[in-house]
Design a protein around this motif. Structure first.
Motif, PDB file in Angstrom:
ATOM      1  N   VAL A   6     -49.996   4.072  81.058  1.00 53.48           N
ATOM      2  CA  VAL A   6     -49.685   2.900  81.886  1.00 53.48           C
ATOM      3  C   VAL A   6     -50.013   1.586  81.176  1.00 53.48           C
ATOM      4  N   ILE A   7     -51.274   1.352  80.877  1.00 50.33           N
ATOM      5  CA  ILE A   7     -51.688   0.063  80.306  1.00 50.33           C
ATOM      6  C   ILE A   7     -51.009  -0.161  78.959  1.00 50.33           C
ATOM      7  N   GLY A   8     -50.405  -1.341  78.807  1.00 46.03           N
ATOM      8  CA  GLY A   8     -49.715  -1.672  77.570  1.00 46.03           C
ATOM      9  C   GLY A   8     -48.241  -1.352  77.561  1.00 46.03           C
ATOM     10  N   THR A   9     -47.712  -0.826  78.665  1.00 38.81           N
ATOM     11  CA  THR A   9     -46.297  -0.453  78.708  1.00 38.81           C
ATOM     12  C   THR A   9     -45.398  -1.588  79.187  1.00 38.81           C
ATOM     13  N   VAL A  10     -45.977  -2.664  79.714  1.00 33.37           N
ATOM     14  CA  VAL A  10     -45.201  -3.814  80.186  1.00 33.37           C
ATOM     15  C   VAL A  10     -45.767  -5.078  79.554  1.00 33.37           C
ATOM     16  N   ALA A  44     -55.439  -8.018  86.454  1.00 34.28           N
ATOM     17  CA  ALA A  44     -55.481  -6.686  87.059  1.00 34.28           C
ATOM     18  C   ALA A  44     -56.884  -6.399  87.551  1.00 34.28           C
ATOM     19  N   CYS A  45     -56.988  -6.016  88.809  1.00 35.01           N
ATOM     20  CA  CYS A  45     -58.228  -5.464  89.340  1.00 35.01           C
ATOM     21  C   CYS A  45     -57.992  -3.963  89.419  1.00 35.01           C
ATOM     22  N   ILE A  46     -58.715  -3.213  88.611  1.00 32.78           N
ATOM     23  CA  ILE A  46     -58.490  -1.767  88.529  1.00 32.78           C
ATOM     24  C   ILE A  46     -59.666  -1.031  89.145  1.00 32.78           C
ATOM     25  N   PRO A  47     -59.423  -0.370  90.307  1.00 29.40           N
ATOM     26  CA  PRO A  47     -58.128  -0.170  90.958  1.00 29.40           C
ATOM     27  C   PRO A  47     -57.903  -0.987  92.209  1.00 29.40           C
ATOM     28  N   GLY A  48     -58.857  -1.756  92.680  1.00 28.74           N
ATOM     29  CA  GLY A  48     -58.798  -2.340  94.010  1.00 28.74           C
ATOM     30  C   GLY A  48     -57.613  -3.264  94.241  1.00 28.74           C
ATOM     31  N   ASP A  49     -56.793  -2.966  95.231  1.00 27.75           N
ATOM     32  CA  ASP A  49     -55.632  -3.777  95.624  1.00 27.75           C
ATOM     33  C   ASP A  49     -54.734  -4.074  94.425  1.00 27.75           C
ATOM     34  N   ALA A  50     -54.594  -3.108  93.510  1.00 32.09           N
ATOM     35  CA  ALA A  50     -53.800  -3.318  92.303  1.00 32.09           C
ATOM     36  C   ALA A  50     -52.329  -2.991  92.554  1.00 32.09           C
ATOM     37  N   ARG A  51     -51.459  -3.514  91.679  1.00 32.08           N
ATOM     38  CA  ARG A  51     -50.047  -3.166  91.640  1.00 32.08           C
ATOM     39  C   ARG A  51     -49.760  -2.520  90.287  1.00 32.08           C
ATOM     40  N   TYR A  52     -48.758  -1.694  90.239  1.00 28.94           N
ATOM     41  CA  TYR A  52     -48.468  -0.965  89.009  1.00 28.94           C
ATOM     42  C   TYR A  52     -48.193  -1.911  87.844  1.00 28.94           C
ATOM     43  N   LEU A  53     -47.369  -2.924  88.047  1.00 24.92           N
ATOM     44  CA  LEU A  53     -47.026  -3.828  86.949  1.00 24.92           C
ATOM     45  C   LEU A  53     -48.240  -4.622  86.473  1.00 24.92           C
ATOM     46  N   ASP A  54     -49.168  -4.931  87.391  1.00 23.94           N
ATOM     47  CA  ASP A  54     -50.394  -5.625  86.987  1.00 23.94           C
ATOM     48  C   ASP A  54     -51.209  -4.752  86.046  1.00 23.94           C
ATOM     49  N   VAL A  55     -51.358  -3.469  86.398  1.00 23.21           N
ATOM     50  CA  VAL A  55     -52.120  -2.549  85.560  1.00 23.21           C
ATOM     51  C   VAL A  55     -51.412  -2.339  84.223  1.00 23.21           C
ATOM     52  N   ALA A  56     -50.083  -2.220  84.257  1.00 26.72           N
ATOM     53  CA  ALA A  56     -49.326  -1.978  83.034  1.00 26.72           C
ATOM     54  C   ALA A  56     -49.416  -3.139  82.055  1.00 26.72           C
ATOM     55  N   SER A  57     -49.640  -4.351  82.550  1.00 26.66           N
ATOM     56  CA  SER A  57     -49.738  -5.530  81.682  1.00 26.66           C
ATOM     57  C   SER A  57     -51.175  -6.006  81.503  1.00 26.66           C
ATOM     58  N   ALA A  58     -52.157  -5.166  81.888  1.00 31.05           N
ATOM     59  CA  ALA A  58     -53.565  -5.575  81.830  1.00 31.05           C
ATOM     60  C   ALA A  58     -54.055  -5.803  80.408  1.00 31.05           C
ATOM     61  N   HIS A  59     -53.322  -5.310  79.407  1.00 28.54           N
ATOM     62  CA  HIS A  59     -53.769  -5.451  78.014  1.00 28.54           C
ATOM     63  C   HIS A  59     -53.657  -6.880  77.507  1.00 28.54           C
ATOM     64  N   ARG A  60     -53.053  -7.773  78.275  1.00 29.74           N
ATOM     65  CA  ARG A  60     -52.919  -9.167  77.855  1.00 29.74           C
ATOM     66  C   ARG A  60     -53.969 -10.081  78.487  1.00 29.74           C
ATOM     67  N   ALA A  61     -54.944  -9.523  79.152  1.00 28.17           N
ATOM     68  CA  ALA A  61     -56.067 -10.328  79.658  1.00 28.17           C
ATOM     69  C   ALA A  61     -56.945 -10.776  78.497  1.00 28.17           C
ATOM     70  N   ARG A  62     -57.676 -11.857  78.696  1.00 19.63           N
ATOM     71  CA  ARG A  62     -58.538 -12.389  77.641  1.00 19.63           C
ATOM     72  C   ARG A  62     -59.961 -11.847  77.717  1.00 19.63           C
ATOM     73  N   ALA A  63     -60.399 -11.431  78.889  1.00 24.66           N
ATOM     74  CA  ALA A  63     -61.768 -10.930  79.066  1.00 24.66           C
ATOM     75  C   ALA A  63     -61.780  -9.977  80.248  1.00 24.66           C
ATOM     76  N   MET A  90     -60.236  -0.506  75.880  1.00 23.47           N
ATOM     77  CA  MET A  90     -59.412  -1.713  75.963  1.00 23.47           C
ATOM     78  C   MET A  90     -59.937  -2.784  75.019  1.00 23.47           C
ATOM     79  N   GLU A  91     -61.247  -2.826  74.840  1.00 26.46           N
ATOM     80  CA  GLU A  91     -61.808  -3.770  73.865  1.00 26.46           C
ATOM     81  C   GLU A  91     -61.425  -3.372  72.446  1.00 26.46           C
ATOM     82  N   GLU A  92     -61.454  -2.062  72.150  1.00 23.27           N
ATOM     83  CA  GLU A  92     -61.107  -1.592  70.813  1.00 23.27           C
ATOM     84  C   GLU A  92     -59.630  -1.795  70.498  1.00 23.27           C
ATOM     85  N   ARG A  93     -58.758  -1.540  71.464  1.00 23.18           N
ATOM     86  CA  ARG A  93     -57.316  -1.597  71.205  1.00 23.18           C
ATOM     87  C   ARG A  93     -56.754  -3.002  71.278  1.00 23.18           C
ATOM     88  N   TRP A  94     -57.214  -3.788  72.247  1.00 21.39           N
ATOM     89  CA  TRP A  94     -56.590  -5.083  72.493  1.00 21.39           C
ATOM     90  C   TRP A  94     -57.571  -6.262  72.413  1.00 21.39           C
TER      91      TRP A  94
END
Length: 496
Positions: free
Chosen positions: A183-187, A225-244, A260-264
């Motif tokens: 999921v994460i990183g697919t959008v 993305a808040c994982i998992p509370g009140d999350a949406r699929y597209l939010d989780v899929a694009s979570a790799h672009r957060a700064r912190a 996620m710290e190691e990859r992104w």
């Protein structure tokens, strides 16, 4: 199952966990789970843990590939809340029967269920959960999901966490691995900004996350993305672009934060939104991480201004409760982040902590408790129900805060009890949440019902009651008649 075994071993070898990293190779392979005690409640399997972490993603369909009982036991198992979609509250299962398994029709039935969900609900994604039965008969849910995704044109994600592989905590981590793999990183988002963060291990119980999100909104910080509370699929899929990122419950998703710290290159810290001091510190650390990642330093000043404003409002509200609660004794029978964050929060208004459970706490959690309480004697790994009842019945605490499993121990001891685990109906996070927690404690402790239930029953003080109702002579005659009937002696009756 070989790929699952490799994934489990990878999860057990968690370098971000100091407790796990300090074990020898043999002990590390066993992970964090302990053998179950015969006759005791098991507390949840790996499938249950995976469902807990993923079900609060609200706009996807959660399909359980199993006989009906697996879905019946796991559906709606948390008090998470949604601000929009309700699809996550719809129960989907392949409802396998004996003929499906004996005749080899279970994979075909799974594919058909995916097609029906897609046609009827058109979700952005479908999560398919493996269970004990389907894993034991050898169903290849990954192959079925891959074929369904190609056929129907939507993500179909296999969650390979059958219950027999381990504990609920292992299931939490396997769910995080599934998000990383599928999921994460697919959008790729088109609106990434310097103030985007992820909140990990926050379940939005009773809408708690919304109390925190309003504070972040005031600072211009967006929760990608808040994982998992009140999350949406597209939010989780694009979570790799957060700064912190902020880790709320490391026991559940430390592997997700680290990878996620190691990859992104998304730095994270572990914090808490329980209590005034911890909420303020969490806001400061979020702003500090964003500045390190390139945000404008002026956000630090705005954060301090917001903290000063919100703290002043909260302390003013709490002062009304201090005279009623100062010196009251609380026994905290929970674990994880609440074992130290709630302790700190309650001590801020003068409440005394007589004990806190550290059964599900990490090494870091225990160190925080030691620093807060200054006394290791108030920490206990686990307490048997008999010991817990003895402590409460001797009035060594004025109230117990715990989950639903131990509520009846407190009620039997005629001691107030307040739910602070996933079944609770009130949000306790943030500044407003702290005020609500104190208000609920005040209501529980000063509820007049406790004075009534602690009074002796009428049959425990028969002479006094009869004398009051019938007069001395009538009472003596009634008591003599009762003694004669019961075959007792005069010494058997005492005074209340």
């Amino acid at each position: 199952m070989s790929s699952l075994s490799a994934k489990i071993q990878d999860v057990f070898n968690e370098p971000a966990c100091e407790k796990n990293h300090g074990k020898d190779a043999k002990a590390r392979k066993k992970g964090c789970s302990k053998p179950l005690t015969p006759g005791a409640a098991a507390g949840g399997c790996a499938f249950d843990g995976a469902k807990i972490v993923l079900q609060p993603i609200t706009d996807i369909a959660h399909l359980i590939h199993a006989p009906l009982a697996c879905e019946g036991n796991s559906w709606d198992n948390r008090g998470a809340a949604s601000s929009g979609p309700t699809l996550w509250r719809t129960s989907f299962t392949t409802d396998l029967g004996e003929l499906d398994m004996v005749m080899g029709q279970s994979e075909r039935k799974l594919f058909k269920a995916i097609r029906e969900i897609k046609e009827a609900y058109a979700p952005p994604a479908i999560f398919v959960y493996s269970t004990c039965v389907t894993a034991l008969i050898g169903d290849d849910i990954e192959a079925v999901c891959k074929r369904a995704a190609e056929k129907f044109g939507l993500p179909v994600v296999p969650i390979n966490a059958p219950g027999f592989v381990g504990s609920k905590n292992l299931g939490n981590k396997l769910a995080g691995e599934a998000l990383l793999d599928h999921v994460i990183g697919t959008v790729e988002p088109d609106d990434a900004g310097p103030y985007d963060i992820n909140i990990l291990g926050e379940f939005n119980l009773s809408g708690e996350f919304w109390l925190v999100k309003s504070l972040l909104d005031k600072l211009g910080i967006r929760v990608r993305a808040c994982i998992p509370g009140d999350a949406r699929y597209l939010d989780v899929a694009s979570a790799h672009r957060a700064r912190a990122a902020m880790m709320v419950c490391s026991t559940a998703l430390i592997n997700l934060a680290r990878k996620m710290e190691e990859r992104w290159d998304i730095p994270f810290f572990e914090g808490s939104f329980y209590g005034i001091t911890d909420t303020s510190e969490a806001l400061r650390q979020i702003s500090d991480l964003l500045v390190r990642k390139g945000a404008n330093p002026e956000i630090l000043d705005r954060t301090e201004a917001l903290i000063a404003e919100e703290e002043a409002i909260a302390w003013k509200k709490l002062e009304a409760y201090r005279p009623r609660l100062e010196g009251k004794r609380v026994l905290l029978n929970t674990g994880g982040v609440k074992s130290w964050s709630v302790v700190h929060a309650l001590m801020e208004i003068g409440i005394e902590i007589v004990g806190t459970s550290v059964k599900k706490s990490t090494v870091e959690d225990k160190e925080r408790i030691k620093q807060i309480l200054k006394d290791e004697n108030h920490m206990f790994e686990s307490m048997a129900p008999r010991e817990l009842y003895a402590m409460l019945s001797e009035h060594k605490a004025d109230i117990m805060l715990s989950g639903g499993r131990t509520q009846f121990i407190a009620l039997k001891a005629k001691i107030p009890w307040l739910d602070i685990n996933q079944e609770r109906h009130h949000p306790y996070a943030g500044y407003d949440g702290m005020v609500e927690l104190v208000r609920q404690i005040d209501l529980a402790i000063h509820n007049p019902i406790w004075c009534q239930v602690r009074e002796p029953a009428p049959w425990d003080c028969l002479p006094a009651v009869e004398e009051e109702m019938l007069g001395e002579e009538g009472a003596r005659a009634t008591i003599d008649a009762f003694k004669k009937f019961a075959g007792t002696t005069a010494g058997d009756f005492g005074e209340c």
